[in-house]
Motif scaffolding. Structure first.
Motif, PDB file in Angstrom:
ATOM      1  N   HIS A 235     -23.880 -47.127  46.631  1.00 54.23           N
ATOM      2  CA  HIS A 235     -23.178 -46.811  45.385  1.00 54.23           C
ATOM      3  C   HIS A 235     -21.687 -47.105  45.451  1.00 54.23           C
ATOM      4  N   ARG A 236     -21.059 -46.881  46.602  1.00 51.52           N
ATOM      5  CA  ARG A 236     -19.610 -47.108  46.679  1.00 51.52           C
ATOM      6  C   ARG A 236     -19.282 -48.590  46.463  1.00 51.52           C
ATOM      7  N   GLU A 237     -20.088 -49.484  47.050  1.00 54.26           N
ATOM      8  CA  GLU A 237     -19.837 -50.913  46.916  1.00 54.26           C
ATOM      9  C   GLU A 237     -20.101 -51.408  45.493  1.00 54.26           C
ATOM     10  N   LEU A 238     -20.891 -50.661  44.714  1.00 51.67           N
ATOM     11  CA  LEU A 238     -21.270 -51.107  43.369  1.00 51.67           C
ATOM     12  C   LEU A 238     -20.217 -50.821  42.306  1.00 51.67           C
ATOM     13  N   VAL A 239     -19.351 -49.868  42.560  1.00 50.52           N
ATOM     14  CA  VAL A 239     -18.457 -49.396  41.503  1.00 50.52           C
ATOM     15  C   VAL A 239     -17.640 -50.535  40.904  1.00 50.52           C
ATOM     16  N   GLY A 240     -17.011 -51.343  41.742  1.00 55.52           N
ATOM     17  CA  GLY A 240     -16.168 -52.417  41.222  1.00 55.52           C
ATOM     18  C   GLY A 240     -16.952 -53.452  40.449  1.00 55.52           C
ATOM     19  N   VAL A 241     -18.108 -53.869  40.982  1.00 60.78           N
ATOM     20  CA  VAL A 241     -18.924 -54.895  40.318  1.00 60.78           C
ATOM     21  C   VAL A 241     -19.421 -54.399  38.966  1.00 60.78           C
ATOM     22  N   LEU A 242     -19.960 -53.189  38.947  1.00 63.29           N
ATOM     23  CA  LEU A 242     -20.504 -52.653  37.696  1.00 63.29           C
ATOM     24  C   LEU A 242     -19.398 -52.358  36.683  1.00 63.29           C
ATOM     25  N   GLY A 243     -18.215 -52.001  37.162  1.00 71.60           N
ATOM     26  CA  GLY A 243     -17.110 -51.773  36.239  1.00 71.60           C
ATOM     27  C   GLY A 243     -16.762 -53.027  35.462  1.00 71.60           C
ATOM     28  N   VAL A 244     -16.740 -54.153  36.151  1.00 75.73           N
ATOM     29  CA  VAL A 244     -16.472 -55.422  35.475  1.00 75.73           C
ATOM     30  C   VAL A 244     -17.606 -55.759  34.511  1.00 75.73           C
ATOM     31  N   ALA A 245     -18.854 -55.550  34.949  1.00 77.25           N
ATOM     32  CA  ALA A 245     -20.004 -55.877  34.102  1.00 77.25           C
ATOM     33  C   ALA A 245     -20.009 -55.039  32.824  1.00 77.25           C
ATOM     34  N   VAL A 246     -19.671 -53.770  32.922  1.00 83.92           N
ATOM     35  CA  VAL A 246     -19.627 -52.909  31.736  1.00 83.92           C
ATOM     36  C   VAL A 246     -18.524 -53.364  30.780  1.00 83.92           C
ATOM     37  N   ALA A 247     -17.383 -53.769  31.336  1.00 85.51           N
ATOM     38  CA  ALA A 247     -16.301 -54.252  30.486  1.00 85.51           C
ATOM     39  C   ALA A 247     -16.707 -55.515  29.738  1.00 85.51           C
TER      40      ALA A 247
ATOM     41  N   HIS B  54     -19.911 -56.423  29.050  1.00 81.72           N
ATOM     42  CA  HIS B  54     -21.110 -56.198  28.230  1.00 81.72           C
ATOM     43  C   HIS B  54     -21.203 -54.707  27.881  1.00 81.72           C
ATOM     44  N   PRO B  55     -20.317 -54.243  27.022  1.00 87.05           N
ATOM     45  CA  PRO B  55     -20.231 -52.793  26.764  1.00 87.05           C
ATOM     46  C   PRO B  55     -21.466 -52.195  26.088  1.00 87.05           C
ATOM     47  N   LEU B  56     -22.352 -53.027  25.505  1.00 89.25           N
ATOM     48  CA  LEU B  56     -23.508 -52.494  24.794  1.00 89.25           C
ATOM     49  C   LEU B  56     -24.760 -52.396  25.675  1.00 89.25           C
ATOM     50  N   ARG B  57     -24.695 -52.875  26.913  1.00 91.67           N
ATOM     51  CA  ARG B  57     -25.866 -52.813  27.799  1.00 91.67           C
ATOM     52  C   ARG B  57     -25.906 -51.435  28.474  1.00 91.67           C
ATOM     53  N   GLU B  58     -26.842 -50.612  28.048  1.00 96.30           N
ATOM     54  CA  GLU B  58     -26.869 -49.222  28.488  1.00 96.30           C
ATOM     55  C   GLU B  58     -27.350 -49.084  29.934  1.00 96.30           C
ATOM     56  N   ARG B  59     -28.192 -50.001  30.398  1.00 96.40           N
ATOM     57  CA  ARG B  59     -28.682 -49.866  31.775  1.00 96.40           C
ATOM     58  C   ARG B  59     -27.538 -50.047  32.778  1.00 96.40           C
ATOM     59  N   ILE B  60     -26.693 -51.043  32.550  1.00 95.32           N
ATOM     60  CA  ILE B  60     -25.551 -51.253  33.439  1.00 95.32           C
ATOM     61  C   ILE B  60     -24.611 -50.057  33.377  1.00 95.32           C
ATOM     62  N   ARG B  61     -24.400 -49.528  32.170  1.00 93.82           N
ATOM     63  CA  ARG B  61     -23.500 -48.368  32.034  1.00 93.82           C
ATOM     64  C   ARG B  61     -24.058 -47.161  32.788  1.00 93.82           C
ATOM     65  N   SER B  62     -25.366 -46.939  32.691  1.00 89.36           N
ATOM     66  CA  SER B  62     -25.956 -45.796  33.404  1.00 89.36           C
ATOM     67  C   SER B  62     -25.841 -45.984  34.918  1.00 89.36           C
ATOM     68  N   GLN B  63     -25.984 -47.227  35.388  1.00 92.44           N
ATOM     69  CA  GLN B  63     -25.850 -47.487  36.828  1.00 92.44           C
ATOM     70  C   GLN B  63     -24.422 -47.244  37.300  1.00 92.44           C
ATOM     71  N   LEU B  64     -23.440 -47.634  36.489  1.00 94.50           N
ATOM     72  CA  LEU B  64     -22.048 -47.368  36.850  1.00 94.50           C
ATOM     73  C   LEU B  64     -21.789 -45.869  36.905  1.00 94.50           C
ATOM     74  N   MET B  65     -22.317 -45.126  35.931  1.00 95.77           N
ATOM     75  CA  MET B  65     -22.139 -43.668  35.937  1.00 95.77           C
ATOM     76  C   MET B  65     -22.721 -43.061  37.212  1.00 95.77           C
ATOM     77  N   LEU B  66     -23.924 -43.506  37.584  1.00 94.53           N
ATOM     78  CA  LEU B  66     -24.573 -42.962  38.768  1.00 94.53           C
ATOM     79  C   LEU B  66     -23.794 -43.313  40.036  1.00 94.53           C
ATOM     80  N   ALA B  67     -23.311 -44.567  40.113  1.00 97.03           N
ATOM     81  CA  ALA B  67     -22.544 -44.989  41.293  1.00 97.03           C
ATOM     82  C   ALA B  67     -21.258 -44.182  41.423  1.00 97.03           C
ATOM     83  N   LEU B  68     -20.575 -43.949  40.309  1.00100.25           N
ATOM     84  CA  LEU B  68     -19.346 -43.157  40.346  1.00100.25           C
ATOM     85  C   LEU B  68     -19.632 -41.717  40.753  1.00100.25           C
TER      86      LEU B  68
END
Length: 685
Positions: free
Chosen positions: A187-199, A201-215
Motif C-alpha cells: 500500500h505504501r508504494e501505491l499511494v503516489g501512483v494511484l494519486g496521479v491516476a485519480v487526478a 481519471h476523477p470519475l473512476r471509483e475503483r481507483i479512488r477506493s484503492q487510493l483511499m485504502l492505500a492511504l
C-alpha cells in the motif's frame, strides 16, 4: 505515473532482430531495434488503421473513413495507395519485410508478429491465472508497455475512438495491479501512483477506493477521507450522482476504523499463502539508510585526453576569483598528484567536527566572499562525443572532496524508447538515497525540491545529472548550498542555466588524431596498433575521431581477433555503409544522431537533410541554407542556430566578410544524406 511503474523488460520487443510495432504510445516501428521513419500524418494514420485491425483485411473504403473521417478527399483511394507504397518502401529501406503489408482483394492486411498491444493482451490473460505475487509482477511489467497516449499524435477521430479501447485496457490493468499490490501489502508504494491516476481519471471509483485504502493502511486516515470527499464533490457536480455503494461502504469502514480495512487483517488472510509477502515494512524495524549515498556509475575504461576540460571542471572547486574555497592564510589549494584531490603538504582534506572541511593540521578553509554561488557546470556536445565519460571520470577523481555523498541520475533527455524523467521522480530517488522515509516525501514538485535543498544545506555533496533534456528539467534538481557541486551533461549548453543560474559551460569536440590513436591502442592493444600505425590513423579519421565510433570499431576488433586494423578501416571506406558498420551490440552511432534529428522543428529537419546533399568542402553560411531550404535569410540564420544547438552542425571560423560559417562532421553528413534520400524519396512517392 508511467515513470513509477514502467519496467525495462516490458519493452523487450523493441530490440533484437525483426520488425516490432507499437501503438501503446506514439506510433512506432523498429527493425532490428532501430526506429523506422514512417512519413507524414497520412502514412502514419494508414499504418495505425492497419495495426488496429489486428491482422484482418481492411477495405480501401474503410481506410479512407478512418484516415480522413467525414471529409475524405476525392483522391482518397489514390492517396491510400501512395501511403501503403511509402510504408513498404520505408520498411524495405530499414531492412524490414515490405510484404508484411499484403494487398488482398479490395483492401490491405498487415501481418504482425511483434505488436505491443498483442503482448499486453497475452500478459493480462496470464495474470488472471497467476498467484498473487506473480500476478502483481506481470501486471506491473504489462503497464510498462504503455509509452504514453495510445497513438499519440494521430488526430483522426475514428482512429482515436478505436484507440480508446487500449486506454481503457490500461486503466483496467492498473486497477488489477493495484488490487494485487494491496493484497500483498504494497500500500505504501501505491499511494503516489494511484494519486496521479485519480487526478487524471476523477470519475473512476475503483481507483479512488484503492487510493483511499492505500492511504488508510499507510496511517494517513484523514487524507483517505479527504479523497472520498473530493470524489463525491466531482460526481455530484459533474454527473449529479452520489458515489457508488462500494465507495460509500469503504468510506464508512474507514471512519469506524474497522479491522477489515486494516493491513493487519489483509495480512492474516494472506499468511502462509502462495506468494505471500512479509508484513508491511512499517511494522518492522526501519532499515537504516546508507550514511553516504555513492551512486556514481563505474568510470569509463580507457578514458583518453580531455585535459583542458578536466581543468575547467577543477576550476569549479579551485576557483582563484574569490568565489570558491581558499585557505585562510591565502596560500590557496594546489594540485600535487593530479588525482583531483587538493592537498597541502600531502595532508589531504578532513572534516574536524562535521561543521565544514578543514586540513588535518587544523588549517581551516573559509569562503572569501560568502556569496553562496553554487558551483554548476554544463558539459555539452554532439551524440557520442563522450560527455558522460568525462563527467563520471571527473566525478570519481574528486569524489573524496564530497564526503556527504555523490548523487547520479540519468535524466533520459535523449532516450530512444522512453520519455525524459520528470524532476519529481528524480527527487523522489534522491530523497530516499539521502535517508528520507517514504512517508515524509511530499507529493508536489516544489515541496520535494525545497526539501532536497534543505537536506543538502551545508553538506558537501556532488550531483551529476546525465543527459538533460532542458533547463526546466534540471533546475528543480539543483542544490541550494554552495558547498555542493552540480555537473550536467546535455546536447546543448542549456543557455537558460547560464543566464539565470550562473552555470559554466564545457563544450566537447572530437578527439585529436593522436588521442584517437591512443584510444584504439588502449582498447585493442598497443602492439596490434603499433604494427599497423598508418591504418590506425586512417581508422581514426574514418570514425571522425568520435569516441563512440572509435570504441565501436575497437570492440569489433577485440571480438574478432582475426581482423586486422587495415581490414577494419577498409570496411569503413565506403560512405554508403559506414554508419551500418559502426554498430556493435547495443551501441550505434546512427541512433544518437537520430535522437538529435527527431527533436528538430520541421524546417530545421528539411535544412539539415539538404545540407547533406550539398556537402560544401569549406563549410557554409546562412545564405547557403536560405537557398537550400527556400526561406528568407533571417529564418535561415535561426535554423543554423537550431542545428548548432542540436549538435548536428558546428560553428567554423568567420568568412572574409565577417559572417559566421558552419560545417558538418563527416559522420553527421552521412546521416544527413541518409535522411535526405529516405525522406525526400518518400515525399516524392
Amino acid at each position: 505515473m508511467h515513470e513509477v511503474i514502467a519496467s525495462p523488460t516490458a519493452r523487450a520487443g523493441t530490440s533484437g532482430s525483426g520488425m516490432w510495432f507499437g501503438i501503446l504510445g506514439p506510433l512506432a516501428v523498429t527493425v532490428g531495434g532501430r526506429p523506422v521513419h514512417i512519413g507524414g500524418s497520412r502514412t502514419r494514420a494508414t499504418l495505425a488503421a492497419l495495426l488496429l485491425a489486428d491482422g484482418r483485411i481492411v477495405s480501401v473504403e474503410r481506410l479512407i473513413d478512418q484516415v480522413w473521417g467525414e471529409e475524405p478527399p476525392l483522391s482518397g483511394r489514390n492517396q491510400v495507395a501512395i501511403a501503403v507504397s511509402a510504408l513498404r518502401k520505408a520498411f524495405r529501406a530499414a531492412g524490414g519485410d515490405p510484404d508484411v503489408i499484403e494487398t488482398v482483394a479490395s483492401g490491405y492486411r498487415l501481418h504482425t508478429v511483434a505488436l505491443d498491444a498483442r503482448q499486453a493482451e497475452v500478459n493480462l490473460a496470464r495474470a488472471r491465472q497467476a498467484p498473487p505475487a506473480a500476478k502483481a509482477a506481470l501486471l506491473r511489467e504489462t503497464l510498462g508497455l504503455w509509452r504514453g497516449q495510445v497513438l499519440g499524435g494521430i488526430g483522426s477521430r475514428p482512429l482515436r475512438a478505436v484507440a480508446g479501447r487500449w486506454e481503457e485496457l490500461r486503466l483496467s490493468a492498473l486497477e488489477d495491479w493495484a488490487e494485487a499490490e494491496l493484497d500483498l501489502g504494497g500500500h505504501r508504494e501505491l499511494v503516489g501512483v494511484l494519486g496521479v491516476a485519480v487526478a487524471e481519471h476523477p470519475l473512476r471509483e475503483r481507483i479512488r477506493s484503492q487510493l483511499m485504502l492505500a492511504l488508510h493502511r499507510s496511517g494517513r486516515r484523514a487524507e483517505a477521507l479527504e479523497v472520498y470527499d473530493r470524489g463525491r464533490t466531482v460526481l455530484v457536480e459533474e454527473l449529479g450522482l452520489e458515489p457508488g455503494q462500494v465507495l460509500r461502504d469503504l468510506h464508512a469502514a474507514i471512519l469506524r476504523d474497522e479491522p477489515g480495512v486494516r493491513w493487519a487483517a489483509a495480512g492474516a488472510r494472506l499468511a502462509g499463502g502462495a506468494g505471500a509477502r512479509q508484513p508491511d515494512p512499517g511494522l518492522r524495524p526501519a532499515r537504516v539508510p546508507p550514511a553516504v549515498p555513492s551512486q556514481l556509475p563505474p568510470a569509463v575504461s580507457a578514458f583518453i585526453g580531455r585535459c583542458a576540460e578536466f581543468a575547467a571542471l577543477d576550476a569549479l572547486l579551485d576557483r582563484r576569483d574569490g568565489k570558491g574555497l581558499a585557505l585562510q592564510d591565502g596560500s590557496g589549494l594546489d594540485r600535487r598528484d593530479g588525482s583531483g584531490l587538493d592537498r597541502q603538504n600531502d595532508k589531504g582534506l578532513a572534516r574536524r567536527d562535521g561543521s565544514g572541511p578543514a586540513l588535518q593540521d587544523g588549517c581551516e578553509l573559509d569562503r572569501r566572499d560568502g556569496n553562496g554561488e553554487l558551483p554548476l557546470c554544463v558539459v555539452y556536445g554532439m551524440a557520442g562525443v563522450g560527455k558522460t565519460g568525462l563527467a563520471v571520470s571527473w566525478a570519481h577523481r574528486v569524489a573524496d572532496r564530497f564526503p556527504d555523498g555523490r548523487l547520479f541520475a540519468d535524466l533520459r533527455g535523449h532516450h530512444r524508447h522512453a520519455p525524459p524523467l520528470r524532476p519529481e521522480t528524480v527527487l523522489d530517488r534522491f530523497l530516499r538515497a539521502l535517508g528520507m522515509p517514504e512517508k515524509s516525501i511530499p507529493a508536489g514538485l516544489d515541496e520535494r525540491a525545497a526539501l532536497f535543498r534543505s537536506l543538502l544545506e551545508g553538506k558537501r555533496t556532488l550531483i551529476v545529472l546525465d543527459d538533460a533534456a532542458s533547463a526546466a528539467q534540471v533546475r528543480p534538481l539543483l542544490a541550494g548550498s554552495d558547498s555542493c557541486c552540480v555537473v550536467i551533461t546535455a546536447r546543448s549548453p542549456l543557455g537558460a542555466l547560464v543566464a539565470q543560474d550562473g552555470a559554466r559551460c564545457v563544450g566537447l569536440d572530437v578527439l585529436s588524431p593522436e588521442e584517437a590513436e591512443e584510444l584504439l591502442a588502449r582498447m585493442v592493444g598497443a602492439d596490434r596498433i603499433a604494427g599497423e600505425r598508418p591504418a590506425a590513423r586512417r581508422l581514426g579519421e574514418l570514425c571522425d575521431r568520435l569516441p563512440l565510433a572509435l570504441r565501436i570499431a575497437a570492440a569489433k576488433l577485440i571480438s574478432r581477433s582475426d581482423w586486422t586494423v587495415s581490414g577494419m578501416a577498409a570496411r569503413l571506406e565506403s560512405e554508403h555503409g559506414r554508419l551500418d558498420e559502426l554498430r556493435h551490440a547495443e551501441l550505434e552511432v546512427r541512433g544518437g544522431f537520430e535522437l538529435s534529428y527527431r527533436g528538430l522543428p520541421p524546417a530545421a529537419k528539411l535544412a539539415f537533410r539538404r545540407l547533406g546533399l550539398l556537402d560544401p568542402p569549406g563549410g557554409f553560411a546562412a545564405w547557403t541554407l536560405a537557398a537550400l531550404a527556400e526561406v528568407p535569410l533571417p529564418i535561415a540564420e535561426r535554423l543554423c542556430e537550431h542545428l548548432v544547438d542540436a549538435q548536428l552542425v558546428r560553428p567554423l571560423d568567420r568568412d572574409p566578410a565577417g559572417g559566421p560559417r558552419y560545417g558538418l562532421h563527416d559522420l553527421v553528413r552521412l546521416y544527413s544524406r541518409e535522411r535526405a534520400h529516405a525522406e525526400e524519396e518518400l515525399r516524392a512517392g
